[in-house]
Design a protein around this motif. Structure first.
Motif, PDB file in Angstrom:
ATOM      1  N   PHE C  55      22.671  -1.645  16.165  1.00 36.90           N
ATOM      2  CA  PHE C  55      22.879  -1.861  17.597  1.00 36.90           C
ATOM      3  C   PHE C  55      23.515  -0.654  18.274  1.00 36.90           C
ATOM      4  O   PHE C  55      23.971  -0.729  19.407  1.00 36.90           O
ATOM      5  CB  PHE C  55      23.768  -3.097  17.828  1.00 36.90           C
ATOM      6  CG  PHE C  55      23.095  -4.386  17.467  1.00 36.90           C
ATOM      7  CD1 PHE C  55      22.134  -4.932  18.298  1.00 36.90           C
ATOM      8  CD2 PHE C  55      23.413  -5.047  16.287  1.00 36.90           C
ATOM      9  CE1 PHE C  55      21.498  -6.123  17.959  1.00 36.90           C
ATOM     10  CE2 PHE C  55      22.779  -6.228  15.935  1.00 36.90           C
ATOM     11  CZ  PHE C  55      21.818  -6.770  16.787  1.00 36.90           C
ATOM     12  N   PRO C  72      26.953  -1.180  22.594  1.00 37.91           N
ATOM     13  CA  PRO C  72      25.865  -1.837  21.874  1.00 37.91           C
ATOM     14  C   PRO C  72      24.576  -1.882  22.692  1.00 37.91           C
ATOM     15  O   PRO C  72      24.608  -1.967  23.919  1.00 37.91           O
ATOM     16  CB  PRO C  72      26.392  -3.251  21.621  1.00 37.91           C
ATOM     17  CG  PRO C  72      27.711  -3.347  22.260  1.00 37.91           C
ATOM     18  CD  PRO C  72      28.081  -2.043  22.858  1.00 37.91           C
ATOM     19  N   THR C  74      20.140  -3.086  22.312  1.00 34.96           N
ATOM     20  CA  THR C  74      19.093  -3.669  21.476  1.00 34.96           C
ATOM     21  C   THR C  74      17.836  -2.791  21.495  1.00 34.96           C
ATOM     22  O   THR C  74      16.798  -3.182  20.999  1.00 34.96           O
ATOM     23  CB  THR C  74      18.718  -5.085  21.965  1.00 34.96           C
ATOM     24  OG1 THR C  74      18.419  -4.997  23.369  1.00 34.96           O
ATOM     25  CG2 THR C  74      19.842  -6.059  21.747  1.00 34.96           C
ATOM     26  N   ALA C 269      17.372  -0.652  12.537  1.00 33.02           N
ATOM     27  CA  ALA C 269      16.885  -1.921  13.067  1.00 33.02           C
ATOM     28  C   ALA C 269      15.754  -2.463  12.194  1.00 33.02           C
ATOM     29  O   ALA C 269      15.726  -3.640  11.821  1.00 33.02           O
ATOM     30  CB  ALA C 269      16.415  -1.741  14.501  1.00 33.02           C
TER      31      ALA C 269
END
Lengths: 319, 419, 300
Positions: C55, C72, C74, C269
């Motif tokens: 993140f 953070p 995504t 990720a």
């Protein structure tokens, strides 16, 4: 099986000329059935394994650069190994690693397996959590994490500073980098742990109950019931971890690269072998290295099998 | 012994001999052809490459291209295995340092047979004349180029009141600048450039020498190497260059990530990478040289294209190579992804922006200084470079003396080069 | 929740007063959980770091020493989910799943067969073959790559899944054959003796007696095969050329290329996403390890 027999250590024969099941004469039909059950393995051996192994043995006596025809040079490759300072270095580094990593990893695996071998709430989650690090495998992400943990002023360094030890980070320090890889191996103890667990599941509960009736305490039960009963599994883990530690490659390569950085402190045997074979195009030399390793690890393996007769006990091998 | 050999050889031959009739390239190819094309690079390059391949297939409806791509290290391991197994792709991306390893062993196709027809080479930049030729045969064609340069952080140079790198500055000037930056700003003056063989090559070229002789031996003696490595030891003693412990620890990141040093030497197109890693402004400048007439810099092919000696469709392979280096549309698609393009048409077509535009502008400023590239490095050059990196690292750690390092390097390098 | 006789870790005493025992058991249980959690905290710290890195903006991952991401995002997951070169990310997941599932089937079946022969049957050449099998574990795989490639190249199987799966179906994984051997040798003889007396043949004994009792070993084999195949990089790298046949690890390595830009964020990720099926597989199958084998056939 009388319960007091549990405490008596019995020796099962190792794999040698003696049969596995001495109590039985060879039954008719065993032979044919044996080959039938083994047929996939035999086909695989002939088709996929024997050829390449023989080829690598042949190549170890040649000068082979991968692209042109191998040239027979006899035992030259083997002779040159002993004058090769990097080879000697890689033997040293690997030996040191095996001596450190195998006991640490197995002790961690057995301790956690014992801890998890009980009927507790959330057992599956616990197992998955303890297995977690091993799921990741030896990948680039692991290398990045490991470096981040052991860098100067990172987690490990700060913890050690609390107790007054200043290392200045392990990553760039040739005296610590091997230890870093030992800890990485120990951290990924999931595989032997699961095998220990499976072994513990095989121990018949009646034996513990009988031992309790005999008034054996917890340690006593561990040494006289658990250890002998899971000795085949202990032996398996010991042997396989030893063999695999001699061949450590991926985790070392992603952390130390082909040169075994820093300053050659992570130049493991297979890392050097790979460097010789695939970047210097000296596959003949690399093959000689491989067969030397096979000889060395083969000796260790044979020794382990020999000593196993004294302490590994198989319920299926009754006298 | 003899029998043992025969048994071994027979069983090995079963596993080893890669059958398959040798290619017989017929000149007039007709009918649908499938080419395997392999390159190294990241996911972005794969996206761009797919666009270029689609374009090629549109223009050559009878040729289908099957792509394959890996990251650099994995690419070479795979290519080596495929080549050894007699299954090399038809067209491959080639690295200058591996060119001879492959060419000398007869696994590359001599593109001279196709030059002028399927393969057009007229438009290559002046610095690329003859690049990719080995022993009077052309085994590779350059796609893009770069040159060894000085990266520096202008803010720190200004802060320390040191003049920015410019043509005419000497190695002594560089050492002094590093010391001044360290004492005024507390930031290391630079990386330890003595750990990289290309810096030795630069100094040798500035003196009129070369890293390797014509016949593939080392182009310098032990005394010269000792002098070079001693420069590094002096800089370590003064504590003006980045310590080796830190350099090892930050890998794979560069020293620009946390502004650890004010300068470093490297291939100029790496500016793109550094710009992605840090917000600090980094500029390019010429190498220091004790001879202002000779910077020793040259246009190195950052990557090349080769064809397999066993390809069944040499003409189609040559067409693909030609298309990839000449077509302006392809130049536009890639921009600077493959380094600065090697042909004039593609350089003009590539819309360079950001750091790449800086690189192009910088190369313009030293264009007259970019001399002819040396011939492709001899077989074993890769191993020599690796030995250099390894041994200089041990030296920087203080595990061996300069003399021991020199002895070890010459022993290893001569062993690698003589085979 | 009973904690009766489960071996050395059973903290409950026997024969004490019931109430005292109950209290002790509760404290023992709390102590057990505390110990396990403390140990987990240490072990899972690096895993937490990877999760957090996934993140973190790509540029600040390397050299970041902190556990919690500062800002953070995504984005990494979005980029990872995009796929590459026109191939969707699900394709890579699908390829990995096909490979792993087939590998599990092949390895469990072939290792059980070979393990049974080595552990419980006697026939000429058994010891020699066993030594041969162990010796295949001793040779570093890097010297076998080229000869093995030549074999599959001559069989015309390169760029298919066959080279990656054939060995699994032919018990070429000595690790698992030997694992089976160790477990099967530990099954008491009385069991198949009595099966023989009841008239079962070799196959019957194997199928009805030995296999059920070897379940822990089979589950272990299944779990490891799945995970190791899922993470295997070298095999697919060597044998697969066409990108839409790539499994996940080959897709993963395309985020890091030393000659171009590396996208560490997407790498982390994607690593996280790739872990989920493996964790699921493990959680599902480990339950079968729980059920201990009861050998009621043991007579004193």
């Amino acid at each position: 099986m009388p319960t007091n027999a549990v405490t008596a250590t019995r020796t099962g024969p190792g794999f040698d000329e003696r049969p596995v099941t001495p109590s039985r004469r060879r039954r008719p039909g065993d032979g044919l059935a044996g080959y039938l059950f083994l047929s996939p393995w035999i086909v695989g051996m002939l088709l996929l394994t024997i050829g390449p192994m023989a080829a690598s043995l042949y190549l170890s006596f040649t000068d082979y650069n991968l692209f042109t025809t191998p040239e027979w040079i006899g035992i030259d490759n083997y002779r040159r190994l002993f004058d090769d300072s990097r080879w000697l270095r890689s033997v040293q580094v690997t030996g040191m690693y095996v001596l450190l990593a195998v006991p640490v990893k197995l002790a961690a695996a057995l301790a956690v397996a014992m801890l998890l071998n009980s009927q507790r709430r959330g057992q599956g989650i616990y197992r998955a959590a303890f297995y977690g690090p091993s799921l990741i495998g030896a990948s680039v992400s692991v290398a990045i994490v490991w470096k981040a943990l052991f860098s100067d002023d990172a987690a490990v360094d700060r913890l050690l500073s609390m107790v007054g030890i200043r290392t200045g980070g392990w990553v760039g320090n040739p005296d610590f980098s091997l230890l870093m890889l030992v800890l990485l191996a120990a951290w990924q103890f999931g595989a032997p742990m699961v095998i220990f667990l499976a072994g513990l599941k095989q121990v018949p509960r009646e034996l513990y109950e009988a031992a309790e009736v005999d008034g054996a305490g917890r340690w006593r039960r561990f040494w006289s019931v658990t250890v002998p009963m899971i000795s085949p599994v202990i032996f398996f883990n010991l042997l396989l971890e030893t063999i695999n530690s001699f061949q450590i490659f991926t985790s070392a390569y992603v952390i130390g690269g082909r040169n075994g950085s820093p300053a050659g402190s992570t130049l493991f045997y297979t890392v050097y072998l790979y460097d010789r074979g695939f970047t210097d195009f000296r596959m003949g030399y690399a093959s000689a290295m491989a067969w030397m390793l096979l000889l060395g690890v083969g000796l260790v393996t044979a020794m382990l099998f020999r000593t196993a007769r004294g302490w590994v006990h198989y319920s299926g091998d009754n006298r | 012994m003899k029998r043992f050999r025969t048994v071994l050889a027979t069983s090995a031959a079963l596993a080893l001999i890669a059958t398959g009739a040798a290619a017989c390239g017929n000149d007039s190819e007709s009918g649908p052809v499938t080419l395997r094309y392999s390159w190294w690079g990241n996911a972005d390059r794969a996206d761009l490459m797919q666009q270029a391949i689609d374009l090629f297939e549109d223009r050559n409806p009878d040729i289908t291209v099957t792509p394959s791509f890996q990251e650099y290290e994995a690419y070479w391991q795979k290519l080596t295995t495929e080549t050894a197994g007699g299954n090399m792709p038809d067209v491959i991306q080639m690295d200058f340092s591996y060119l001879r390893e492959y060419a000398d062993r007869g696994v590359l196709y001599d593109l001279d047979d196709q030059t002028g027809d399927a393969l057009v080479l007229d438009d290559l930049l002046a610095g690329f004349d003859g690049v990719g030729e080995v022993d009077d045969a052309r085994y590779a064609v350059p796609i893009g180029g770069n040159t060894w340069s000085m990266f520096y952080n202008p803010a720190l140079f200004t802060q320390a009141d040191v003049p920015a790198p410019q043509v005419g500055w000497t190695w002594a000037d560089y050492h002094a600048a590093m010391a001044a930056i360290k004492s005024t700003t507390g930031v290391y003056g630079g990386g330890n450039y003595t750990g990289v063989i290309y810096n030795l090559e630069a100094q040798l070229r500035q003196e009129g020498g070369a890293l390797f002789t014509e016949d593939g031996q080392l182009g310098f003696d032990q005394e010269r190497l000792a002098r070079f490595w001693q420069q590094g030891q002096d800089l370590i003693a003064q504590d003006v260059v980045l310590p080796v412990e830190t350099a090892v620890q930050i890998k794979p990141a560069s020293l620009w990530v946390d502004d650890l040093a004010a300068s470093d030497l490297g291939w100029d197109n790496f500016l793109v990478r550094y710009a992605g890693e840090t917000d600090t402004e980094i500029r390019l400048g010429p190498l220091p040289s004790d001879d202002p007439e000779r910077l020793g810099q040259y246009l190195k092919p950052a990557m090349l294209l080769s064809a397999s000696a066993r390809t069944e469709h040499p003409e189609a392979a040559a067409k693909l190579i030609s298309f990839m280096i000449n077509d302006p549309e392809v130049g536009r698609i890639f921009g600077g992804n493959r380094g600065l393009p090697a042909t004039n048409a593609q350089r003009e077509a590539a819309e360079l922006d950001g750091p790449l535009a800086d690189v192009a502008a910088y190369e313009e400023t030293i264009a007259d200084q970019l001399t002819q590239a040396p011939p492709a490095p001899p077989r074993g050059a890769g191993g020599v470079e690796a030995a250099f990196i390894r041994i200089s690292e041990e030296l920087h750690y203080g595990r061996i003396s300069v003399q021991q390092a020199v002895d070890q390097f010459f022993t290893e390098a001569e062993d690698i080069l003589q085979s | 929740m009973s904690s009766s006789g489960q071996g050395a870790t059973n903290p409950a005493g026997i024969g004490a007063g019931r109430r005292r025992a109950g209290r002790r058991r509760r404290w023992g249980s709390i102590g057990w959980h505390l110990a396990a959690l403390a140990l987990l905290a240490v072990i899972l710290y690096p895993v937490a770091w990877v999760v957090s890195a996934s993140f973190t903006p790509s540029a600040s991952i390397i050299g970041d020493l902190e556990l919690l991401p500062r800002d953070p995002t995504t984005d990494n997951y979005r980029r990872a989910a995009e796929g590459m070169a026109g191939i969707s990310v699900w394709r890579f997941f699908w390829n990995s799943t096909v490979l792993a599932v087939l590998a599990v089937v092949g390895t469990v079946a072939s290792s059980a067969l070979a393990g049974y022969a080595f552990a419980r049957l006697r026939f000429r050449g058994r010891s020699t073959m066993f030594v041969l099998m162990i010796s295949t574990l001793l040779l570093p795989f890097h010297v076998l790559i080229v000869p093995q490639y030549a074999v599959f190249q001559n069989l015309g199987l390169v760029d298919t899944y066959a080279p990656l799966l054939l060995g699994k179906f032919l018990a070429a994984e000595a690790f698992f054959v030997f694992l089976m051997v160790q477990f099967m040798r530990n099954i008491p003889n009385e069991l198949d003796e009595s099966a023989r007396i009841d008239g079962a043949g070799q196959w019957g004994t194997f199928w009805h007696i030995i296999l059920p009792l070897s379940r822990p070993a089979m589950i272990t084999t299944a779990i490891f095969t799945f995970i190791w195949t899922w993470n295997d990089f070298l095999g697919p790298l060597i044998y697969l050329s066409t990108p839409d046949k790539y499994p996940l690890p080959l897709a993963l390595q395309l985020y890091i290329d030393q000659t171009t830009l590396s996208d560490y964020g997407a790498l982390m990720a994607m690593s996280m996403l790739a872990l989920l099926p493996v964790i699921g597989f493990f959680l599902f199958f480990q339950r079968f390890l729980v059920e201990g084998v009861s050998t009621s056939g043991l007579k004193g």
